[in-house]
Motif scaffolding. Structure first.
Motif, PDB file in Angstrom:
ATOM      1  N   LEU A 102       9.029 -51.929 -19.292  1.00  0.00           N
ATOM      2  CA  LEU A 102      10.348 -52.501 -19.024  1.00  0.00           C
ATOM      3  C   LEU A 102      10.310 -54.023 -18.989  1.00  0.00           C
ATOM      4  CD1 LEU A 102      11.677 -50.056 -16.287  1.00  0.00           C
ATOM      5  CD2 LEU A 102      12.552 -50.324 -18.606  1.00  0.00           C
ATOM      6  N   LYS A 105      10.153 -55.136 -22.435  1.00  0.00           N
ATOM      7  CA  LYS A 105      11.467 -55.003 -23.059  1.00  0.00           C
ATOM      8  C   LYS A 105      12.423 -56.078 -22.565  1.00  0.00           C
ATOM      9  CE  LYS A 105      11.302 -50.061 -24.087  1.00  0.00           C
ATOM     10  NZ  LYS A 105      11.919 -48.731 -23.869  1.00  0.00           N
ATOM     11  N   GLU A 137      18.783 -49.786 -20.486  1.00  0.00           N
ATOM     12  CA  GLU A 137      17.422 -49.977 -20.006  1.00  0.00           C
ATOM     13  C   GLU A 137      17.406 -50.334 -18.518  1.00  0.00           C
ATOM     14  OE1 GLU A 137      15.637 -48.838 -23.433  1.00  0.00           O
ATOM     15  OE2 GLU A 137      14.728 -49.331 -21.524  1.00  0.00           O
ATOM     16  N   LYS A 140      17.967 -47.212 -16.625  1.00  0.00           N
ATOM     17  CA  LYS A 140      16.718 -46.456 -16.600  1.00  0.00           C
ATOM     18  C   LYS A 140      15.738 -47.055 -15.587  1.00  0.00           C
ATOM     19  CE  LYS A 140      16.847 -44.748 -21.363  1.00  0.00           C
ATOM     20  NZ  LYS A 140      16.176 -44.772 -22.682  1.00  0.00           N
TER      21      LYS A 140
END
Length: 219
Positions: A102, A105, A137, A140
């Motif tokens: 993450l 990202k 994202e 998430k």
């Protein structure tokens, strides 16, 4: 003459009592009719001590079995704790890997945002798609963090439950050990009583009387 008759009769009575005591418990009752009240009382006392010794030995075996079972249960719980710790460590490792992804990202998103500033005029549609991707994202990430927190809380709860259970089992184990020591002391005491009683019964009454006279200074 009366004293001589009493002295000659006492060794015979004592020998008869010793012979009966040395017989098995089941055969003692057959000779009771031939003994006087004093001898019967002595035989009854021996029977009671033998029964008490057998009862103590039975209790010791039962406590040893329970102690072995409790130790095995504690070992199983310790193995379960180790297995749960391994599972939790693996889950934490997976969460850390996901967090790392993450972060990577998010770094990519930052780069995309930088590109967005440069291409804002011509790439508005692509920017909207990237925003949606970022929101997804982030959602998430929030879900993963929540799951991580829940897993951590569940881990703490299980560890607390296992620690309480281990504490109870250790307390029970200590009680069982204390009972085992008490029964073992009782067995030792009873064995000492039986040995002392046997030693006393093996000394003739006549010799005992002579030893008492010699102790008082009579020759």
């Amino acid at each position: 003459m009366v004293q001589k008759m009493q002295i000659s009769e006492e060794p015979e009575i004592e020998t008869e009592i010793v012979d009966v005591v040395e017989q098995p418990v089941g055969m003692i009752s057959t000779g009771k009719a031939q003994l006087d009240k004093k001898s019967l009382d002595l035989i009854f006392a021996v029977e009671q001590m033998i029964q008490a010794r057998q009862h103590a030995e039975t209790n010791i075996h039962e406590l040893q079995d329970r102690l072995t079972h409790t130790n095995g249960h504690v070992e199983r719980l310790n193995r379960d704790i180790k297995n749960l710790s391994k599972v939790i460590d693996e889950r934490e490792k997976n969460v850390m890997e996901l967090e790392k992804k993450l972060i990577e990202k998010n770094l990519k998103v930052d780069q995309v945002l930088e590109d967005y500033r440069e291409l804002q005029a011509s790439l508005s549609t692509e920017i909207d798609e990237l925003k949606n991707s970022i929101d997804l994202e982030q959602q998430k990430y929030v879900n993963l963090v929540q799951k991580h927190n829940e897993a951590h809380a569940e881990k703490l709860k299980k560890m607390n439950e296992l620690e309480e259970k281990i504490g109870r089992l250790e307390t029970e184990n200590a009680h069982l050990k204390q009972k085992y020591d008490t029964v073992r002391q009782e067995k030792t005491y009873l064995s000492s009583m039986i040995s002392d009683f046997t030693n006393r019964m093996s000394v003739p009454f006549g010799n005992t009387g002579n030893e008492r006279k010699e102790g008082n200074g009579d020759v």
